[in-house]
Design an enzyme around this catalytic site. Structure first.
Site: not given
Length: 320
Positions: A103, A297
């Site tokens: 991320d 994610h």
């Protein structure tokens, strides 16, 4: 899962102090988390990397957890964040490190590799493929691309607004946000938001947590953000254009050995499809490039065994 062998301490770097979690001895591997996370997001990686002969270290990034939290918004630009990470290397008694990021930790890892090739001997990222510095200020590009639409990064720009929404009920906010970006979520069922909407209203609040996130995990994250708040973490999003201005002339190609992995259901992959396609030409020594089926994610939390296999194989290949 036992965390008893993971040690924590504060380390001075780049004029601030970062809390680090660490396990193992050997070549240094730095693991950088993203939003809204913590060193804890790497909890499944410490033991396997230590067993493979590496010194696994995950800091709380500036603004998070037990690390320092500079008050100025501009203190969270990527030049400063990269300097934090590069400073950790000698502070931990090493000359070089492998830097792995997820991320927001991914652009930090890519930038550290591009700008400090003597200190970063290899790089790996999860979720976010490599993109060189764009031709135009990125925040301006986002405003144009999402004109008339809700986009979370634009919603995060006004200081205090997203902080207030997240901090009303931190546990619920994290539960919704973590579930939303996971492989268990179905974005096609979500109602379309308007530009002036908030983020969390209308998002599904799962009655049962996804299998990769336990109540204890959620409790840990909640406690961290109850102490730290969200201002520092959200400030990363507010520095897109400042980082762009400060990095003129940055290298466009990553020369070091590199790893990339992401979940096939990760929304970032959809947004960054062109970057993913062009990554082999921009990262010519890309040794690992995998999409993990059914994973969203939160790559290293949703698919720890697959990520650990890829990481250990990549790290061992560096000595070949």
């Amino acid at each position: 899962m036992s965390l008893s062998n993971i040690r924590q301490r504060r380390v001075a770097t780049n004029g601030i102090s970062l809390n680090i979690a660490e396990q193992g001895e050997g070549p240094l591997v730095l693991m950088l988390h993203g939003f809204p996370e913590s060193w804890y997001s790497w909890r499944h990686q410490f033991a396997p990397l230590a067993a493979a002969g590496f010194h696994a270290v995950a800091p709380d990034m500036r603004g998070y957890g037990k690390s320092d939290k500079p008050p100025e918004i501009s203190a969270y630009n990527q030049v400063e964040v990269v300097a934090d990470i590069i400073g950790l290397i000698p502070a931990l008694g090493a000359e070089t490190a492998v830097v792995i990021g997820h991320d927001w930790g991914a652009p930090t890892a890519w930038s550290a590799a591009a700008q400090h090739p003597c200190q970063v001997r290899a790089v790996g990222t999860l979720s976010v493929p490599y993109s060189p510095r764009p031709e135009a200020p990125p925040l301006d590009m986002l405003r144009e691309a999402f004109k008339g639409q809700f986009f979370y990064q634009l919603y995060f720009q006004e200081p205090g607004v997203a902080e207030a929404e997240f901090e009303v009920d931190i546990r619920t906010a994290l539960r919704k946000f973590l579930f939303l970006a996971s492989g268990q979520s179905d974005a096609s069922t979500l109602a379309t938001k308007q530009p002036d909407d908030d983020l969390l209203s209308g998002l599904p609040d799962p009655e049962v947590l996804p299998p990769w996130l336990t109540e204890a995990d959620l409790e840990f994250y909640t406690g961290e953000f109850e102490r730290s708040g969200f201002r520092g973490p959200l400030n990363y999003y507010r520095n897109h254009n400042l980082t762009w201005r400060l990095t003129e002339g940055a290298p466009a190609v990553i020369e070091q050995p590199a790893l990339f992995a992401a979940g096939e259901k990760d929304g970032v992959i959809l947004m960054a499809a062109e970057a993913l396609k062009r990554m082999p030409e921009r990262v010519p020594n890309l040794r690992t490039n995998e999409l993990l089926p059914g994973i969203g994610h939160w790559t290293q939390q949703e698919a720890p065994e697959a990520v650990n296999r890829l990481l250990v194989s990549f790290l061992r290949s560096l000595s070949l």
